[in-house]
Design a protein around this motif. Structure first.
Motif, mmCIF file in Angstrom:
data_model
loop_
_atom_site.group_PDB
_atom_site.id
_atom_site.type_symbol
_atom_site.label_atom_id
_atom_site.label_comp_id
_atom_site.label_asym_id
_atom_site.label_seq_id
_atom_site.Cartn_x
_atom_site.Cartn_y
_atom_site.Cartn_z
ATOM 1 N N ILE A 195 -9.982 68.871 -28.221
ATOM 2 C CA ILE A 195 -11.308 68.950 -27.601
ATOM 3 C C ILE A 195 -12.222 69.375 -28.730
ATOM 4 N N GLU A 196 -12.836 68.394 -29.375
ATOM 5 C CA GLU A 196 -13.564 68.639 -30.623
ATOM 6 C C GLU A 196 -14.947 67.989 -30.586
ATOM 7 N N GLY A 197 -15.757 68.383 -31.585
ATOM 8 C CA GLY A 197 -17.035 67.720 -31.810
ATOM 9 C C GLY A 197 -18.206 68.421 -31.157
ATOM 10 N N THR A 198 -19.395 67.853 -31.351
ATOM 11 C CA THR A 198 -20.628 68.361 -30.753
ATOM 12 C C THR A 198 -21.396 67.184 -30.145
ATOM 13 N N PRO A 199 -21.403 67.039 -28.835
ATOM 14 C CA PRO A 199 -20.706 67.873 -27.852
ATOM 15 C C PRO A 199 -19.205 67.644 -27.893
ATOM 16 N N PRO A 200 -18.412 68.620 -27.434
ATOM 17 C CA PRO A 200 -16.957 68.471 -27.501
ATOM 18 C C PRO A 200 -16.444 67.405 -26.545
ATOM 19 N N LYS A 201 -15.450 66.648 -27.003
ATOM 20 C CA LYS A 201 -14.838 65.605 -26.184
ATOM 21 C C LYS A 201 -13.315 65.701 -26.267
ATOM 22 N N PHE A 202 -12.675 65.428 -25.153
ATOM 23 C CA PHE A 202 -11.220 65.432 -25.067
ATOM 24 C C PHE A 202 -10.666 64.109 -25.593
ATOM 25 N N ALA A 203 -9.648 64.206 -26.448
ATOM 26 C CA ALA A 203 -8.964 63.021 -26.966
ATOM 27 C C ALA A 203 -7.513 63.402 -27.228
ATOM 28 N N GLN A 204 -6.639 62.427 -27.245
ATOM 29 C CA GLN A 204 -5.238 62.717 -27.523
ATOM 30 C C GLN A 204 -4.524 61.486 -28.063
ATOM 31 N N GLU A 205 -3.398 61.754 -28.717
ATOM 32 C CA GLU A 205 -2.495 60.696 -29.143
ATOM 33 C C GLU A 205 -1.438 60.582 -28.049
ATOM 34 N N GLY A 206 -1.692 59.709 -27.090
ATOM 35 C CA GLY A 206 -0.900 59.669 -25.874
ATOM 36 C C GLY A 206 0.585 59.449 -26.083
ATOM 37 N N GLN A 207 0.946 58.504 -26.925
ATOM 38 C CA GLN A 207 2.363 58.210 -27.145
ATOM 39 C C GLN A 207 3.073 59.356 -27.848
ATOM 40 N N THR A 208 2.375 60.038 -28.765
ATOM 41 C CA THR A 208 2.962 61.188 -29.451
ATOM 42 C C THR A 208 3.259 62.305 -28.461
ATOM 43 N N VAL A 209 2.298 62.582 -27.592
ATOM 44 C CA VAL A 209 2.472 63.636 -26.593
ATOM 45 C C VAL A 209 3.595 63.268 -25.629
ATOM 46 N N TYR A 210 3.637 62.013 -25.201
ATOM 47 C CA TYR A 210 4.666 61.578 -24.262
ATOM 48 C C TYR A 210 6.065 61.748 -24.855
ATOM 49 N N ARG A 211 6.244 61.303 -26.091
ATOM 50 C CA ARG A 211 7.563 61.411 -26.721
ATOM 51 C C ARG A 211 7.973 62.872 -26.905
ATOM 52 N N TRP A 212 7.037 63.700 -27.354
ATOM 53 C CA TRP A 212 7.342 65.116 -27.546
ATOM 54 C C TRP A 212 7.707 65.773 -26.220
ATOM 55 N N ALA A 213 6.910 65.516 -25.200
ATOM 56 C CA ALA A 213 7.142 66.173 -23.907
ATOM 57 C C ALA A 213 8.471 65.764 -23.290
ATOM 58 N N THR A 214 8.776 64.482 -23.314
ATOM 59 C CA THR A 214 9.968 64.000 -22.611
ATOM 60 C C THR A 214 11.266 64.249 -23.385
ATOM 61 N N THR A 215 11.177 64.433 -24.701
ATOM 62 C CA THR A 215 12.407 64.645 -25.481
ATOM 63 C C THR A 215 12.613 66.095 -25.904
ATOM 64 N N GLN A 216 11.557 66.794 -26.277
ATOM 65 C CA GLN A 216 11.704 68.142 -26.827
ATOM 66 C C GLN A 216 11.606 69.252 -25.780
ATOM 67 N N LEU A 217 10.895 69.008 -24.685
ATOM 68 C CA LEU A 217 10.646 70.085 -23.738
ATOM 69 C C LEU A 217 11.794 70.389 -22.776
ATOM 70 N N PRO A 218 12.577 69.406 -22.313
ATOM 71 C CA PRO A 218 13.649 69.749 -21.367
ATOM 72 C C PRO A 218 14.619 70.809 -21.866
ATOM 73 N N PRO A 219 15.121 70.741 -23.123
ATOM 74 C CA PRO A 219 16.020 71.826 -23.552
ATOM 75 C C PRO A 219 15.325 73.179 -23.646
ATOM 76 N N ILE A 220 14.032 73.184 -23.976
ATOM 77 C CA ILE A 220 13.291 74.449 -24.008
ATOM 78 C C ILE A 220 13.174 75.009 -22.595
ATOM 79 N N ALA A 221 12.894 74.153 -21.625
ATOM 80 C CA ALA A 221 12.783 74.602 -20.236
ATOM 81 C C ALA A 221 14.116 75.145 -19.727
ATOM 82 N N ARG A 222 15.212 74.547 -20.161
ATOM 83 C CA ARG A 222 16.521 75.073 -19.754
ATOM 84 C C ARG A 222 16.760 76.459 -20.352
#
Length: 315
Positions: A195-222
């Motif tokens: 969430i950057e800039g003036t005015p601030p705007k939300f942006a993301q690298e969707g595929q990067t977030v998806y891969r990280w969330a679905t592969t790295q987070l389950p073992p952390i949650a366990r």
């Protein structure tokens, strides 16, 4: 030192609802395109006269009422948000003023989508250390205020709202209702959600977030479950950050919570950042899908590629 527990929950969303059909009139998208990719059908949008602190205060008032408390009973206010406009007074101070509180400590935390679980852990630590007896912990965001309405990949995601929890010290020999937090981040990948800039705007690298969330987070949650002394199969509910249904469902499955109710509030509310976990949790309780004492996994993740989770007992 003593433990803490969640005494009650509350949530608030603006009345205005934005449907997928409404978005199709703004950008090149469709109801089918949105539902097939992120699972969202509707989201709530706050007006110009509904700032973040207003959303937060309304949710906080409901949580206090649910616990049978007055604002004077609270000595710590923590608000997790990344969409506050002003730097000072902070959102927590404005919430305290709106609710007519006495002299609480007032802190804002900005850990974006993992903000509420960070704030909940901070409140638990303050109570365990003896510096607070009762805290009002709120996640509130007005994501539509930082949305790029020309970007069809992100404008379909965002919504506004707030969720709150009253956290209080456990009396006597009572069992703590908030387990140890497991938190961390991936700083080198932090730019994947912005969430950057003036005015601030939300942006993301969707595929990067998806891969990280679905592969790295389950073992952390366990590992969160292990720290909380609960087998994933014994969880009554799993409340993940409501980012995207296509993230929530596979992550919940890979945690191994085979008997749990999985919160899917993203379908009706969109991605509300720090508000998403307390709102979804509050709605599960309100609908009677979980009962007092049930073990629940709360797990936030997102901006900074931060994460934080704990096992809590349903109020």
């Amino acid at each position: 030192m003593t433990g803490s527990r969640i005494a009650s929950l509350g949530h608030h969303q603006p009345a205005s609802v934005l449907t997928n059909e409404d978005l199709a009139a703004l950008v090149d998208t469709s109801d089918e395109w949105i539902r097939s990719r992120v699972g969202i059908r509707t989201r709530h949008r706050a007006g110009d006269d509904e700032p973040v602190d207003d959303l937060a205060a309304r949710a906080g008032a409901k949580a206090l009422a649910g616990a049978g408390l007055t604002p004077a009973d609270v000595d710590l206010v923590l608000v997790a948000t990344s969409t506050a406009i002003d730097r000072s007074p902070n959102t927590a101070a404005r919430v305290a003023a709106r609710l007519g509180m006495g002299a609480p400590a007032v802190l804002d935390l900005n850990v974006v989508c993992a903000g509420f679980t960070h704030a909940l852990a901070t409140a638990d630590h303050a109570i365990r250390a003896g510096s607070a007896r009762r805290a009002l912990v709120i996640g509130a965001d007005k994501m539509t205020a930082v949305t790029d309405w020309t970007d069809r990949t992100t404008c379909v995601l965002t919504g506004d709202g707030a969720g709150a929890a009253v956290v209080e010290a456990v009396e006597g020999d009572g069992e703590p209702g908030i387990g140890p937090v497991l938190w961390g981040s991936v700083p080198e990948m932090g730019n994947a959600v912005r969430i950057e800039g003036t005015p601030p705007k939300f942006a993301q690298e969707g595929q990067t977030v998806y891969r990280w969330a679905t592969t790295q987070l389950p073992p952390i949650a366990r590992r969160v479950c292990e720290r909380g002394g609960v087998d994933p199969a014994d969880l009554a509910a799993v409340v993940l950050h409501q980012a995207n249904l296509r993230i929530i469902e596979p992550v919940a499955q890979r945690i191994g919570a085979v008997n749990a109710v999985v919160a899917r509030d993203v379908v009706e509310s969109g991605n509300t950042s720090a508000a998403s976990i307390p709102m979804a949790f509050s709605k599960l309780v309100e609908r009677g899908e979980i009962t007092s004492g049930d073990p629940v996994l709360l797990f936030g993740f997102g901006g900074n590629l931060s994460y934080a989770g704990q096992i809590v007992r349903c109020p």
